[in-house]
Write a protein that holds these residues in place. Structure first.
Motif, mmCIF file in Angstrom:
data_model
loop_
_atom_site.group_PDB
_atom_site.id
_atom_site.type_symbol
_atom_site.label_atom_id
_atom_site.label_comp_id
_atom_site.label_asym_id
_atom_site.label_seq_id
_atom_site.Cartn_x
_atom_site.Cartn_y
_atom_site.Cartn_z
ATOM 1 N N TYR A 19 0.836 -1.207 0.000
ATOM 2 C CA TYR A 19 0.000 0.000 0.000
ATOM 3 C C TYR A 19 0.869 1.256 0.000
ATOM 4 N N SER A 20 1.998 1.220 0.690
ATOM 5 C CA SER A 20 2.923 2.354 0.682
ATOM 6 C C SER A 20 3.460 2.605 -0.724
ATOM 7 N N ILE A 21 3.775 1.549 -1.427
ATOM 8 C CA ILE A 21 4.257 1.690 -2.812
ATOM 9 C C ILE A 21 3.160 2.289 -3.686
ATOM 10 N N LEU A 22 1.919 1.846 -3.498
ATOM 11 C CA LEU A 22 0.804 2.397 -4.265
ATOM 12 C C LEU A 22 0.653 3.895 -4.008
ATOM 13 N N ILE A 23 0.829 4.325 -2.779
ATOM 14 C CA ILE A 23 0.728 5.755 -2.461
ATOM 15 C C ILE A 23 1.851 6.531 -3.142
ATOM 16 N N VAL A 24 3.046 5.988 -3.147
ATOM 17 C CA VAL A 24 4.168 6.660 -3.818
ATOM 18 C C VAL A 24 3.894 6.787 -5.307
ATOM 19 N N VAL A 25 3.434 5.718 -5.932
ATOM 20 C CA VAL A 25 3.117 5.764 -7.363
ATOM 21 C C VAL A 25 1.994 6.766 -7.621
ATOM 22 N N TYR A 26 0.980 6.779 -6.762
ATOM 23 C CA TYR A 26 -0.126 7.734 -6.893
ATOM 24 C C TYR A 26 0.387 9.168 -6.815
ATOM 25 N N ALA A 27 1.287 9.434 -5.878
ATOM 26 C CA ALA A 27 1.845 10.780 -5.748
ATOM 27 C C ALA A 27 2.682 11.151 -6.974
ATOM 28 N N LEU A 28 3.426 10.194 -7.511
ATOM 29 C CA LEU A 28 4.242 10.472 -8.697
ATOM 30 C C LEU A 28 3.388 10.743 -9.934
ATOM 31 N N LEU A 29 2.185 10.176 -9.971
ATOM 32 C CA LEU A 29 1.292 10.421 -11.114
ATOM 33 C C LEU A 29 0.911 11.901 -11.218
ATOM 34 N N SER A 30 0.991 12.625 -10.107
ATOM 35 C CA SER A 30 0.632 14.048 -10.152
ATOM 36 C C SER A 30 1.608 14.840 -11.011
ATOM 37 N N TRP A 31 2.780 14.297 -11.272
ATOM 38 C CA TRP A 31 3.757 14.988 -12.104
ATOM 39 C C TRP A 31 3.473 14.818 -13.595
ATOM 40 N N LEU A 32 2.625 13.877 -13.948
ATOM 41 C CA LEU A 32 2.335 13.601 -15.353
ATOM 42 C C LEU A 32 0.948 14.129 -15.710
ATOM 43 N N PRO A 33 0.860 14.993 -16.708
ATOM 44 C CA PRO A 33 -0.459 15.527 -17.074
ATOM 45 C C PRO A 33 -1.397 14.425 -17.563
ATOM 46 N N GLY A 34 -2.591 14.404 -17.020
ATOM 47 C CA GLY A 34 -3.604 13.451 -17.448
ATOM 48 C C GLY A 34 -3.409 12.037 -16.932
ATOM 49 N N ALA A 35 -2.432 11.831 -16.058
ATOM 50 C CA ALA A 35 -2.149 10.473 -15.584
ATOM 51 C C ALA A 35 -3.275 9.922 -14.721
ATOM 52 N N TYR A 36 -3.970 10.804 -13.994
ATOM 53 C CA TYR A 36 -5.065 10.335 -13.146
ATOM 54 C C TYR A 36 -6.263 9.877 -13.967
ATOM 55 N N ASN A 37 -6.315 10.256 -15.244
ATOM 56 C CA ASN A 37 -7.414 9.840 -16.116
ATOM 57 C C ASN A 37 -7.154 8.491 -16.786
ATOM 58 N N SER A 38 -5.941 7.967 -16.630
ATOM 59 C CA SER A 38 -5.640 6.654 -17.198
ATOM 60 C C SER A 38 -6.275 5.571 -16.331
ATOM 61 N N LYS A 39 -6.275 4.352 -16.827
ATOM 62 C CA LYS A 39 -6.849 3.239 -16.070
ATOM 63 C C LYS A 39 -6.093 3.035 -14.751
ATOM 64 N N LEU A 40 -4.770 3.088 -14.811
ATOM 65 C CA LEU A 40 -3.959 2.957 -13.603
ATOM 66 C C LEU A 40 -4.266 4.094 -12.626
ATOM 67 N N GLY A 41 -4.373 5.300 -13.139
ATOM 68 C CA GLY A 41 -4.688 6.443 -12.296
ATOM 69 C C GLY A 41 -6.037 6.316 -11.613
ATOM 70 N N GLU A 42 -7.025 5.806 -12.340
ATOM 71 C CA GLU A 42 -8.359 5.624 -11.758
ATOM 72 C C GLU A 42 -8.340 4.562 -10.654
#
Length: 96
Positions: A19-42
């Motif tokens: 879960y800690s790794i998932l949080i780190v990856v989630y935080a890193l997605l904020s650096w990529l535009p539109g990453a939260y709209n991808s399947k992984l981001g969702e």
């Protein structure tokens, strides 16, 4: 009995680490535009947001930067350490 306690601790500890790794990856997605709209981001949003929202209510973003993932990771680390100490206490109690 001790083997069962160790097994439960290992499973919980590994779940916390994943879960800690998932949080780190989630935080890193904020650096990529539109990453939260991808399947992984969702998927990561559904998994991480409920936990991170607890810390966002306590610690608001400062200068547009959210420190909630850092605090959330520290709390997870403390929980993991606490589980270890509880395990050691239970093993000593059973062994005595």
């Amino acid at each position: 009995m001790i083997d069962i306690l160790i097994f439960v601790y290992r499973v919980l500890s590994e779940a916390i680490n994943i879960y800690s790794i998932l949080i780190v990856v989630y935080a890193l997605l904020s650096w990529l535009p539109g990453a939260y709209n991808s399947k992984l981001g969702e998927i990561l949003t559904r998994l991480c947001e409920p936990y991170l929202d607890v810390f966002r209510r306590i610690i608001p973003p400062i200068g547009g930067i959210s420190f909630s993932p850092i605090v959330a990771l520290i709390v997870l680390s403390l929980v993991n350490r606490g589980l270890y100490y509880v395990l050691m206490f239970l093993i000593q109690t059973i062994a005595s």
